[in-house]
Design a protein around this motif. Structure first.
Motif, PDB file in Angstrom:
ATOM      1  N   VAL A   1       0.927  -1.224  -0.040  1.00 30.17           N
ATOM      2  CA  VAL A   1      -0.109   0.023   0.034  1.00 30.17           C
ATOM      3  C   VAL A   1       0.757   1.354  -0.099  1.00 30.17           C
ATOM      4  CG1 VAL A   1      -1.601   1.365   1.190  1.00 30.17           C
ATOM      5  CG2 VAL A   1      -1.857  -1.281   1.027  1.00 30.17           C
ATOM      6  N   PHE A   2       2.052   1.323   0.716  1.00 36.27           N
ATOM      7  CA  PHE A   2       2.693   2.420   1.095  1.00 36.27           C
ATOM      8  C   PHE A   2       4.186   2.305   0.525  1.00 36.27           C
ATOM      9  CE2 PHE A   2      -0.068   2.210   4.667  1.00 36.27           C
ATOM     10  CZ  PHE A   2      -0.435   3.541   4.758  1.00 36.27           C
ATOM     11  N   GLY A   3       4.258   1.602  -0.455  1.00 33.12           N
ATOM     12  CA  GLY A   3       5.485   1.468  -1.410  1.00 33.12           C
ATOM     13  C   GLY A   3       5.988   2.636  -1.936  1.00 33.12           C
ATOM     14  N   ASN A   4       5.166   3.346  -2.551  1.00 36.09           N
ATOM     15  CA  ASN A   4       5.514   4.517  -3.349  1.00 36.09           C
ATOM     16  C   ASN A   4       6.047   5.736  -2.864  1.00 36.09           C
ATOM     17  OD1 ASN A   4       5.010   2.803  -5.820  1.00 36.09           O
ATOM     18  ND2 ASN A   4       2.698   3.513  -5.721  1.00 36.09           N
ATOM     19  N   SER A   5       5.656   5.750  -1.519  1.00 39.17           N
ATOM     20  CA  SER A   5       6.028   7.024  -0.732  1.00 39.17           C
ATOM     21  C   SER A   5       6.947   6.823   0.360  1.00 39.17           C
ATOM     22  CB  SER A   5       4.817   7.704  -0.276  1.00 39.17           C
ATOM     23  OG  SER A   5       4.058   6.786   0.286  1.00 39.17           O
ATOM     24  N   ILE A   6       7.258   5.834   0.490  1.00 35.06           N
ATOM     25  CA  ILE A   6       7.932   5.388   1.749  1.00 35.06           C
ATOM     26  C   ILE A   6       9.466   5.995   2.136  1.00 35.06           C
ATOM     27  CG2 ILE A   6       9.059   3.247   1.415  1.00 35.06           C
ATOM     28  CD1 ILE A   6       8.058   2.187   3.987  1.00 35.06           C
TER      29      ILE A   6
END
Length: 489
Positions: A354-359
């Motif tokens: 879910v959060f891989g693009n912004s981590i």
């Protein structure tokens, strides 16, 4: 009449089934309670402790991208190398203290702790040249000169940290074996809480930059050592700590042998990621590759701290049950441990998707690095899922004293399967860092299969006997005299 008898039999079968199901739920609840008493404080302690390293990386990353790469190089190569040795050597404490506690030999636990300090201090001192000459080592390995120069400077700051590992790791395992790791959790959580404002004060308010970030790391880490020493020696472990003893200098050779096999087992696992980071340093745009890969590995490592909580719980539960002589309880504990850990792993895998693009923005403002981290997010999610299985199986091996077997498995799966495949995919197939990580996951998957087979085929009744023989051989009475068995010390 026949119908009545049939109905009676049906009723008895259903009644027995309900009682069996209720009994199983009761056993699972009881075992889960024992596991979480060890695992939850262990998770809090490890997540908090590793969190200080992540926070330091984040502060340095916002100071300079070159220093971020230098810190990443030292932390994921040199420190992981040394930490791997010390964690492995310290896991002998976990085996011996856990089995001694299960067998009721409480006074031996303090002696085992002191023996571990002696062995680990000598080992740590022998490894110091890796930090002192790290700049020359990284230049020899062909890393970018600016990154190697930054890494050489950061390495000197890590010297106090490696001595912190000697005492911090062994005392955590000693307290964990007697189910007193709640105090470790509180101390580690306090360390994390103190570390964040201390880093902000040193880096931004006082303007010390990299020096400030590293100074905060050293101070907050050593505060935990003094707090744990105060707890152990201040009378809160009356059964297991009777003060310093000359008995700690006896039977060091068997402890060294067990420590070395433990060290090899853990080192081969931790060094695996280090070799992959080194390979990333030879990719195109090495600064971005190292930074992105190390960020993902540290995110993976932070989640891995949760799995290490279950690894610690596995060590304690298996060692305790073997010390008590209960092979059936040992097998049941393994099943409950694996099920619980896998469920948690699935949840964190979903979070990574879910959060891989912004981590990546948590660690740097460099858009190229953030994009590279995003490209690795799927592989990160796969790694997180695998993390939920093999650490528990490794913990089972440590609890039983089977570190030597796991060392062979790690050597074959990581260095004969994972790294060659990663190198081929990264360089020849031109998949760059993604190829390296695919190889890493293939190696871990092979290790997971091998450890699962080992746990399934292990004769736990025989392991009970071996644990009893080991404890009997090294037993000393409370006055420090070694018990004589069969004419041998």
């Amino acid at each position: 009449m026949a119908a009545d008898n049939y109905g009676l039999r049906e009723g008895l079968i259903k009644s027995d089934s309900k009682e069996s199901s209720s009994h199983l739920r009761g056993r699972v609840f009881e075992e889960s309670n024992k596991i979480w008493k060890v695992a939850l404080p262990g998770i809090i302690a490890r997540v908090s402790s590793f969190g200080t390293i992540i926070v330091t990386q984040s502060f340095i990353g916002h100071v300079s991208s070159v220093d971020l790469a230098g810190y990443a190089l030292v932390q994921t190569l040199t420190i992981r190398f040394i930490n791997g040795v010390l964690i492995g050597m310290s896991s002998a404490t976990e085996t011996l203290c856990g089995q001694a506690y299960g067998a009721g030999q409480y006074h031996m636990m303090g002696i085992y702790l002191q023996r571990s300090w002696i062995v680990d201090l000598l080992t740590c001192t022998l490894l110091l040249p890796l930090l002192v000459f790290s700049g020359h080592i990284f230049n020899f390995l062909g890393e970018e000169p600016a990154v190697a120069l930054s890494a050489a400077y950061v390495s000197w700051w890590f010297i106090p940290m490696v001595y912190y590992f000697v005492f911090g790791l062994t005392m955590q395992m000693y307290l964990q074996a007697q189910q007193k790791n709640g105090i470790v959790a509180w101390i580690s959580l306090s360390q994390f809480v103190v570390h964040i404002p201390l880093s902000w004060l040193f880096v931004y308010r006082l303007g010390w930059g990299v020096d400030g970030a590293m100074a905060a790391l050293c101070i907050s880490s050593w505060l935990t050592v003094f707090a744990e020493l105060g707890y152990v020696m201040g009378g809160w472990c009356p059964q297991t700590w009777a003060g310093f003893s000359v008995a700690a200098f006896r039977d060091l050779l068997p402890v060294i042998k067990l420590s070395v096999s433990s060290g090899i087992m853990v080192c081969l696992e931790l060094w695996y990621n280090s070799v992959l980071v080194l390979l990333a340093g030879y990719m195109n745009n090495a600064e971005v590759s190292i930074s992105a890969f190390s960020i993902c590995l540290n995110i993976n490592g932070w989640e891995f701290m949760i799995c290490l909580g279950f690894l610690g719980a596995a060590c304690v539960r298996i060692a305790n049950e073997l010390g008590r002589g209960d092979a059936k309880a040992t097998r049941f504990s393994i099943k409950v441990l694996l099920t619980t850990s896998i469920v948690i792993g699935v949840i964190f895998t979903a979070v990574c998707f879910v959060f891989g693009n912004s981590i990546g923005y948590l660690f740097t403002n460099d858009v190229k690095v953030v994009k590279a981290v995003s490209d690795l997010s799927i592989l990160l999610a796969v790694s997180v899922l695998l993390n939920s299985i093999y650490p528990v199986l490794s913990g089972v091996a440590v609890g039983a004293g089977l570190q030597g077997t796991v060392a062979v498995i790690n050597l074959c799966c990581y260095y004969l399967i994972g790294i060659p495949i990663g190198a081929v995919l990264g360089y020849l197939a031109n998949l760059q860092v993604q190829g390296i990580w695919i190889g890493m996951n293939i190696g871990i998957f092979a290790q997971t299969l091998a450890l699962s087979y080992m746990a399934w085929k292990t004769d736990w009744d025989r392991q009970v006997l071996l644990a009893a023989l080991r404890l009997q051989r090294w037993y000393q009475n409370s006055s420090g005299e070694q018990q004589i068995n069969n004419g041998e010390a």
